[in-house]
Design a protein around this motif. Sequence first.
Motif, PDB file in Angstrom:
ATOM      1  N   PRO A 197      -8.510  10.283   2.484  1.00  0.00           N
ATOM      2  CA  PRO A 197      -7.155  10.318   3.049  1.00  0.00           C
ATOM      3  C   PRO A 197      -6.501   8.934   2.984  1.00  0.00           C
ATOM      4  O   PRO A 197      -7.183   7.906   2.946  1.00  0.00           O
ATOM      5  CB  PRO A 197      -7.384  10.762   4.497  1.00  0.00           C
ATOM      6  N   ALA A 198      -5.182   8.916   2.974  1.00  0.00           N
ATOM      7  CA  ALA A 198      -4.460   7.654   2.815  1.00  0.00           C
ATOM      8  C   ALA A 198      -4.777   6.671   3.934  1.00  0.00           C
ATOM      9  O   ALA A 198      -4.944   5.473   3.694  1.00  0.00           O
ATOM     10  CB  ALA A 198      -2.958   7.926   2.744  1.00  0.00           C
ATOM     11  N   TRP A 199      -4.886   7.184   5.173  1.00  0.00           N
ATOM     12  CA  TRP A 199      -5.167   6.276   6.290  1.00  0.00           C
ATOM     13  C   TRP A 199      -6.525   5.612   6.149  1.00  0.00           C
ATOM     14  O   TRP A 199      -6.702   4.437   6.492  1.00  0.00           O
ATOM     15  CB  TRP A 199      -5.082   7.026   7.620  1.00  0.00           C
ATOM     16  N   LEU A 213     -16.283   3.075   6.558  1.00  0.00           N
ATOM     17  CA  LEU A 213     -16.044   4.254   7.377  1.00  0.00           C
ATOM     18  C   LEU A 213     -16.652   5.484   6.725  1.00  0.00           C
ATOM     19  O   LEU A 213     -16.665   5.634   5.511  1.00  0.00           O
ATOM     20  CB  LEU A 213     -14.537   4.458   7.557  1.00  0.00           C
ATOM     21  N   ASP A 214     -17.149   6.393   7.589  1.00  0.00           N
ATOM     22  CA  ASP A 214     -17.655   7.657   7.060  1.00  0.00           C
ATOM     23  C   ASP A 214     -16.532   8.685   7.058  1.00  0.00           C
ATOM     24  O   ASP A 214     -15.365   8.365   7.301  1.00  0.00           O
ATOM     25  CB  ASP A 214     -18.862   8.130   7.873  1.00  0.00           C
ATOM     26  N   GLU A 215     -16.871   9.955   6.796  1.00  0.00           N
ATOM     27  CA  GLU A 215     -15.839  10.970   6.676  1.00  0.00           C
ATOM     28  C   GLU A 215     -15.143  11.263   7.994  1.00  0.00           C
ATOM     29  O   GLU A 215     -14.087  11.883   8.027  1.00  0.00           O
ATOM     30  CB  GLU A 215     -16.450  12.274   6.126  1.00  0.00           C
ATOM     31  N   HIS A 216     -15.723  10.829   9.102  1.00  0.00           N
ATOM     32  CA  HIS A 216     -15.110  11.026  10.415  1.00  0.00           C
ATOM     33  C   HIS A 216     -14.358   9.789  10.885  1.00  0.00           C
ATOM     34  O   HIS A 216     -13.877   9.750  12.001  1.00  0.00           O
ATOM     35  CB  HIS A 216     -16.181  11.387  11.449  1.00  0.00           C
ATOM     36  N   GLY A 217     -14.282   8.778  10.006  1.00  0.00           N
ATOM     37  CA  GLY A 217     -13.595   7.560  10.388  1.00  0.00           C
ATOM     38  C   GLY A 217     -14.447   6.638  11.236  1.00  0.00           C
ATOM     39  O   GLY A 217     -13.927   5.773  11.930  1.00  0.00           O
ATOM     40  N   LEU A 218     -15.768   6.834  11.206  1.00  0.00           N
ATOM     41  CA  LEU A 218     -16.666   6.013  12.001  1.00  0.00           C
ATOM     42  C   LEU A 218     -17.378   5.001  11.119  1.00  0.00           C
ATOM     43  O   LEU A 218     -17.486   5.162   9.903  1.00  0.00           O
ATOM     44  CB  LEU A 218     -17.698   6.902  12.703  1.00  0.00           C
ATOM     45  N   LEU A 219     -17.870   3.956  11.753  1.00  0.00           N
ATOM     46  CA  LEU A 219     -18.602   2.929  11.018  1.00  0.00           C
ATOM     47  C   LEU A 219     -19.922   3.489  10.480  1.00  0.00           C
ATOM     48  O   LEU A 219     -20.534   4.360  11.072  1.00  0.00           O
ATOM     49  CB  LEU A 219     -18.889   1.729  11.924  1.00  0.00           C
ATOM     50  N   GLY A 220     -20.331   2.944   9.334  1.00  0.00           N
ATOM     51  CA  GLY A 220     -21.653   3.296   8.866  1.00  0.00           C
ATOM     52  C   GLY A 220     -21.728   3.775   7.442  1.00  0.00           C
ATOM     53  O   GLY A 220     -22.819   3.905   6.905  1.00  0.00           O
ATOM     54  N   ASP A 221     -20.610   4.056   6.778  1.00  0.00           N
ATOM     55  CA  ASP A 221     -20.649   4.517   5.393  1.00  0.00           C
ATOM     56  C   ASP A 221     -20.942   3.343   4.467  1.00  0.00           C
ATOM     57  O   ASP A 221     -20.152   2.408   4.365  1.00  0.00           O
ATOM     58  CB  ASP A 221     -19.307   5.154   5.028  1.00  0.00           C
ATOM     59  N   PHE A 247       0.827  -1.201   0.000  1.00  0.00           N
ATOM     60  CA  PHE A 247       0.000   0.000   0.000  1.00  0.00           C
ATOM     61  C   PHE A 247       0.868   1.260   0.000  1.00  0.00           C
ATOM     62  O   PHE A 247       0.629   2.192  -0.779  1.00  0.00           O
ATOM     63  CB  PHE A 247      -0.922  -0.010   1.219  1.00  0.00           C
ATOM     64  N   VAL A 248       1.887   1.278   0.847  1.00  0.00           N
ATOM     65  CA  VAL A 248       2.753   2.461   0.940  1.00  0.00           C
ATOM     66  C   VAL A 248       3.549   2.656  -0.346  1.00  0.00           C
ATOM     67  O   VAL A 248       3.646   3.768  -0.881  1.00  0.00           O
ATOM     68  CB  VAL A 248       3.693   2.335   2.150  1.00  0.00           C
ATOM     69  N   LEU A 249       4.104   1.571  -0.887  1.00  0.00           N
ATOM     70  CA  LEU A 249       4.928   1.689  -2.082  1.00  0.00           C
ATOM     71  C   LEU A 249       4.113   2.130  -3.293  1.00  0.00           C
ATOM     72  O   LEU A 249       4.551   2.981  -4.082  1.00  0.00           O
ATOM     73  CB  LEU A 249       5.629   0.354  -2.371  1.00  0.00           C
TER      74      LEU A 249
END
Length: 326
Positions: free
Chosen positions: A58-60, A72-80, A24-26
């Motif tokens: 974002p990469a993360w 994940l949603d835009e806040h990094g939470l479950l549900g998207d 992923f990083v490379l």
Amino acid sequence: MRRFLLRRLAWFALTVWAVITISFVLMRSVPGGPLSTDRTLHPTVEAAVNARYHLDWPAWRQYLQTLGPLNLDEHGLLGDRSAVFGGILALDLGPSLQQRDVSVNEIVAQSLPVSAALGVTALGWALALGLAGGLVSALRPGTALDTAARVLSTLGLSLPNFVIASLLVLVLAVAFPIFPVAGWGSPAHLVLPGFALGAPFAAYVARLFRAGLLEALSQDCIRTARAKGVPWRAIVLRHALPGALVPVISFLGPAAAGILTGSLVIERIFTIPGTGSHFVAGALNRDYALAMGVTLVYTVAVYALNVLVDLAYALIDPRVELEKDA
């Protein structure tokens, strides 16, 4: 045995995670991206494609979604629920970024049997030629047959598989059209690429088998059996051969890995629609999902083959303890 398998399973999980992270990083460290083509896209179209495949995340967040099956949603939470795929933990490698409406799972399912057939053919050539050459060389040391076998093994070690493939195409496909030049569809298409891929490993097998057989034939138990009048054939097959095969069995793990990586070049030369061709295409086109999927397939295959080799090694030589080796 159970302890050995549990340890290998733990190392397998750690290895897969490390491969995913490094890949992923490379892939995202290389300049350009899946949309970097000669044709400039309209900003609206490019934004829509990036949103469709979540390349604007974002990469993360892309990394977590690659692992999955978290949505994940835009806040990094479950549900998207707009995630494109479930992630690797859900055995969903996602859609190809270059081949529209085709998933990486489908590409792997179609191409993996092709690469497996090529790999089995190459391994068959390696074992057949290597064991035959090593046997003749060890049973007739110092003779012309021994010298010829050692010279051929040296050539096999010196010539890369793409050079052997080019020579085979020139001689057996162009000058004397015996086998097809390239393509896929019949057993004849496997002969030249399988030989080109397996020839360098046949040289290794021949040398290992010759050395192992010579060492086994020099043991005291062999001399005792000959003094008792045991037939020479029985001495070789029953007493010397099992011990001589141990280094060959140990080499099968690295050989399988080399055959898998070497198939990337051979498949391109002979236009074989295997996973190697798709990996090269994915790397050149910045198709992150396809390159990641094929890399994982290779990782799993190499790890599984090494475990099988360790088990076979222990079966051939009862002195080997798997728990200590693990």
